[in-house]
Design a protein around this motif. Structure first.
Motif, PDB file in Angstrom:
ATOM      1  N   SER A 172      50.364-105.431  43.163  1.00  0.00           N
ATOM      2  CA  SER A 172      50.142-105.349  41.724  1.00  0.00           C
ATOM      3  C   SER A 172      51.421-105.618  40.924  1.00  0.00           C
ATOM      4  O   SER A 172      51.359-105.742  39.704  1.00  0.00           O
ATOM      5  N   LEU A 173      52.549-105.727  41.600  1.00  0.00           N
ATOM      6  CA  LEU A 173      53.813-106.010  40.926  1.00  0.00           C
ATOM      7  C   LEU A 173      53.916-107.501  40.609  1.00  0.00           C
ATOM      8  O   LEU A 173      53.306-108.331  41.278  1.00  0.00           O
ATOM      9  N   PRO A 174      54.705-107.848  39.598  1.00  0.00           N
ATOM     10  CA  PRO A 174      54.924-109.269  39.303  1.00  0.00           C
ATOM     11  C   PRO A 174      55.612-109.962  40.491  1.00  0.00           C
ATOM     12  O   PRO A 174      56.345-109.318  41.258  1.00  0.00           O
ATOM     13  N   PRO A 175      55.410-111.262  40.644  1.00  0.00           N
ATOM     14  CA  PRO A 175      55.992-111.978  41.794  1.00  0.00           C
ATOM     15  C   PRO A 175      57.514-111.903  41.848  1.00  0.00           C
ATOM     16  O   PRO A 175      58.090-111.815  42.934  1.00  0.00           O
ATOM     17  N   TRP A 176      58.176-111.898  40.684  1.00  0.00           N
ATOM     18  CA  TRP A 176      59.637-111.863  40.712  1.00  0.00           C
ATOM     19  C   TRP A 176      60.158-110.509  41.196  1.00  0.00           C
ATOM     20  O   TRP A 176      61.207-110.443  41.831  1.00  0.00           O
ATOM     21  N   VAL A 177      59.423-109.424  40.941  1.00  0.00           N
ATOM     22  CA  VAL A 177      59.838-108.104  41.419  1.00  0.00           C
ATOM     23  C   VAL A 177      59.667-108.032  42.932  1.00  0.00           C
ATOM     24  O   VAL A 177      60.521-107.502  43.650  1.00  0.00           O
ATOM     25  N   ARG A 178      58.558-108.578  43.434  1.00  0.00           N
ATOM     26  CA  ARG A 178      58.345-108.601  44.887  1.00  0.00           C
ATOM     27  C   ARG A 178      59.423-109.432  45.571  1.00  0.00           C
ATOM     28  O   ARG A 178      59.903-109.069  46.648  1.00  0.00           O
ATOM     29  N   GLN A 179      59.830-110.536  44.947  1.00  0.00           N
ATOM     30  CA  GLN A 179      60.855-111.387  45.531  1.00  0.00           C
ATOM     31  C   GLN A 179      62.203-110.663  45.573  1.00  0.00           C
ATOM     32  O   GLN A 179      62.935-110.749  46.563  1.00  0.00           O
TER      33      GLN A 179
END
Length: 63
Positions: A9-16
């Motif tokens: 559910s996190l934005p892709p940039w946070v997961r990256q």
């Protein structure tokens, strides 16, 4: 009781950023451990403790 955060559910940039941090934390911790053994100062010991905590947190998926 704290609700577990769903990583999808996190934005892709946070997961990256989380993924990159998990890969980088172990080499930095090893370097800091060697540095602490050679030049033990209070700051180095505290920084090593913080890095070990973050390495465990990433490994156990607390963060």
């Amino acid at each position: 009781m704290r609700k577990k955060i769903n990583s999808y559910s996190l934005p892709p940039w946070v997961r990256q950023i989380r993924h990159a941090s998990a890969q980088v934390i172990i080499p930095i911790t090893v370097f800091q451990a060697i540095r602490t053994i050679i030049f033990p100062t209070t700051f180095d010991v505290l920084l090593l403790g913080i890095l070990i905590f973050f390495a465990c947190a990433f490994h156990l998926e607390w963060l």
